[in-house]
Scaffold this active site. Structure first.
Site, mmCIF file in Angstrom:
data_model
loop_
_atom_site.group_PDB
_atom_site.id
_atom_site.type_symbol
_atom_site.label_atom_id
_atom_site.label_comp_id
_atom_site.label_asym_id
_atom_site.label_seq_id
_atom_site.Cartn_x
_atom_site.Cartn_y
_atom_site.Cartn_z
ATOM 1 N N ASN A 9 0.848 -1.189 0.000
ATOM 2 C CA ASN A 9 0.000 0.000 0.000
ATOM 3 C C ASN A 9 0.894 1.254 0.000
ATOM 4 O OD1 ASN A 9 -1.539 2.228 0.907
ATOM 5 N ND2 ASN A 9 -3.012 0.884 1.930
ATOM 6 N N ASP A 62 -0.915 -3.683 10.513
ATOM 7 C CA ASP A 62 -2.257 -4.152 10.156
ATOM 8 C C ASP A 62 -3.234 -3.180 10.810
ATOM 9 O OD1 ASP A 62 -3.621 -6.313 8.626
ATOM 10 O OD2 ASP A 62 -4.758 -6.429 10.484
ATOM 11 N N SER A 63 -4.163 -2.711 10.008
ATOM 12 C CA SER A 63 -5.019 -1.640 10.507
ATOM 13 C C SER A 63 -6.424 -1.789 9.977
ATOM 14 C CB SER A 63 -4.432 -0.295 10.090
ATOM 15 O OG SER A 63 -4.075 -0.317 8.721
ATOM 16 N N GLY A 150 -8.623 4.415 1.397
ATOM 17 C CA GLY A 150 -9.579 3.651 2.212
ATOM 18 C C GLY A 150 -10.765 4.488 2.673
ATOM 19 N N ASP A 152 -10.764 7.226 4.499
ATOM 20 C CA ASP A 152 -10.396 8.595 4.892
ATOM 21 C C ASP A 152 -11.496 9.618 4.606
ATOM 22 O OD1 ASP A 152 -7.955 8.051 6.008
ATOM 23 O OD2 ASP A 152 -6.769 8.618 4.264
ATOM 24 N N HIS A 177 -4.236 6.856 13.877
ATOM 25 C CA HIS A 177 -3.879 5.585 14.501
ATOM 26 C C HIS A 177 -2.459 5.184 14.107
ATOM 27 C CE1 HIS A 177 -5.604 5.316 10.588
ATOM 28 N NE2 HIS A 177 -5.427 4.018 10.448
ATOM 29 N N ARG A 178 -2.118 5.358 12.791
ATOM 30 C CA ARG A 178 -0.792 4.955 12.326
ATOM 31 C C ARG A 178 0.274 5.897 12.883
ATOM 32 N NH1 ARG A 178 -2.357 4.576 7.823
ATOM 33 N NH2 ARG A 178 -2.978 2.408 8.060
HETATM 34 P P1 IMP Z 1 -4.496 -3.932 5.891
HETATM 35 O O1 IMP Z 1 -3.842 -3.352 7.106
HETATM 36 O O2 IMP Z 1 -3.565 -4.099 4.741
HETATM 37 O O3 IMP Z 1 -5.292 -5.158 6.236
HETATM 38 O O4 IMP Z 1 -5.553 -2.870 5.356
HETATM 39 C C1 IMP Z 1 -6.303 -2.114 6.214
HETATM 40 C C2 IMP Z 1 -7.451 -1.445 5.496
HETATM 41 O O5 IMP Z 1 -8.087 -0.611 6.458
HETATM 42 C C3 IMP Z 1 -7.004 -0.544 4.352
HETATM 43 O O6 IMP Z 1 -7.038 -1.181 3.123
HETATM 44 C C4 IMP Z 1 -8.042 0.572 4.429
HETATM 45 O O7 IMP Z 1 -9.199 0.197 3.735
HETATM 46 C C5 IMP Z 1 -8.357 0.650 5.918
HETATM 47 N N1 IMP Z 1 -7.449 1.634 6.548
HETATM 48 C C6 IMP Z 1 -6.387 1.404 7.376
HETATM 49 N N2 IMP Z 1 -5.784 2.553 7.722
HETATM 50 C C7 IMP Z 1 -6.456 3.526 7.090
HETATM 51 C C8 IMP Z 1 -6.276 4.937 7.041
HETATM 52 O O8 IMP Z 1 -5.361 5.545 7.594
HETATM 53 N N3 IMP Z 1 -7.185 5.597 6.287
HETATM 54 C C9 IMP Z 1 -8.214 4.995 5.636
HETATM 55 N N4 IMP Z 1 -8.412 3.693 5.634
HETATM 56 C C10 IMP Z 1 -7.525 2.946 6.351
#
Ligand code: IMP
Length: 193
Positions: A9, A62-63, A150, A152, A177-178
Site C-alpha cells: 500500500n 495491520d489496521s 480507504g 479517509d 492511529h498509524r
Molecule cells: P491492511 O492493514 O492491509 O489489512 O488494510 C487495512 C485497510 O483498512 C485498508 O485497506 C483501508 O481500507 C483501511 N485503513 C487502514 N488505515 C487507514 C487509514 O489511515 N485511512 C483509511 N483507511 C484505512
C-alpha cells in the site's frame, strides 16, 4: 539501521516514511493471507514473512476501522469489505451498512468509530514486539475530501471538523492511529533490543 516495511500500500508506506524520517525505509510486497482474528496476529504474520539482512529491522502494519453500531466491523476485514476494494466502494458500502442498522433517520448523527493500527517489529535478533495506535472519531454520511485512501473520506477524528481526506498529510499523521503507533515505535527503536 534500515527499515523494511511489509506492505504493497503506497499510501501507508508514504505515511510511514514521513514519520520515520531519519531512517532509511523501503517497502516490500508480501503475499501473506491476512486471515488472523486480530490486528496483532496479522501484523505478526506479515512481519515474520520478511527475510532480514543483519542491518535491517522489519515492520508490518495491520489496521482497520471499527464502527460501534456495526459491532466493530469491518475491523480486521476493512481491506476486503467491498469488491473491488476502491475507496469509493469501501466508503459507500460502509455508509449503506450504517443506514441499514440505524435507519435513514440517523443521517447527520455521529456514528462512533475508531481506527486501529498495530505495528509488529522484528529486530535482527529475531525478537518481535508490537505497538498499537488508536484514533477515535465518527463516520459521516457523505464522502468529503480527496486525499488519502480507504475510509479517509468518511472519517472525522474527535475534536475535528474535517475528514482525514480533507487534511494535509502532516495533520493526519499527528492524529491518526498509524501516526500514534509509529511514534511509539520510534521510542522502541531507540531502546536496545
Ligand atoms: P491492511 O492493514 O492491509 O489489512 O488494510 C487495512 C485497510 O483498512 C485498508 O485497506 C483501508 O481500507 C483501511 N485503513 C487502514 N488505515 C487507514 C487509514 O489511515 N485511512 C483509511 N483507511 C484505512
Amino acid at each position: 539501521m534500515k527499515i523494511l516495511v511489509a506492505t504493497s500500500n503506497k499510501h501507508k508506506l508514504h505515511e510511514i516514511k514521513h514519520i520515520l524520517k531519519g531512517y532509511k525505509v523501503n517497502g516490500q510486497v508480501t503475499r501473506v493471507k491476512e486471515n488472523g482474528q486480530t490486528f496483532a496476529a496479522n501484523a505478526i504474520k506479515k512481519v515474520k514473512s520478511l527475510k532480514l539482512k543483519p542491518d535491517q529491522i522489519a515492520i508490518a502494519d495491520d489496521s482497520g476501522l471499527m464502527v460501534d453500531c456495526l459491532g466493530g466491523r469491518p475491523g480486521v476485514k476493512s481491506a476486503r469489505f467491498a469488491t473491488p476494494p476502491t475507496a469509493k466502494n469501501l466508503c459507500l458500502k460502509l455508509i449503506r451498512a450504517i443506514n441499514l442498522v440505524k435507519g435513514q433517520g440517523a443521517r447527520g448523527k455521529k456514528n462512533l468509530a475508531r481506527f486501529v493500527c498495530v505495528i509488529a517489529v522484528k529486530f535482527p535478533s529475531g525478537k518481535i514486539k508490537t505497538v498499537k495506535g488508536v484514533c477515535r472519531g465518527g463516520v459521516i454520511h457523505e464522502m468529503c475530501g480527496c486525499r488519502g485512501f480507504g475510509y479517509d473520506q468518511v472519517f472525522v477524528p474527535d475534536g475535528c471538523k474535517k475528514t482525514f481526506a480533507e487534511m494535509a498529510p502532516a495533520a493526519k499523521n499527528r492524529l491518526s492511529h498509524r501516526g500514534r503507533a509509529l511514534r511509539k515505535l520510534k521510542k522502541l527503536l531507540k531502546q536496545k533490543q
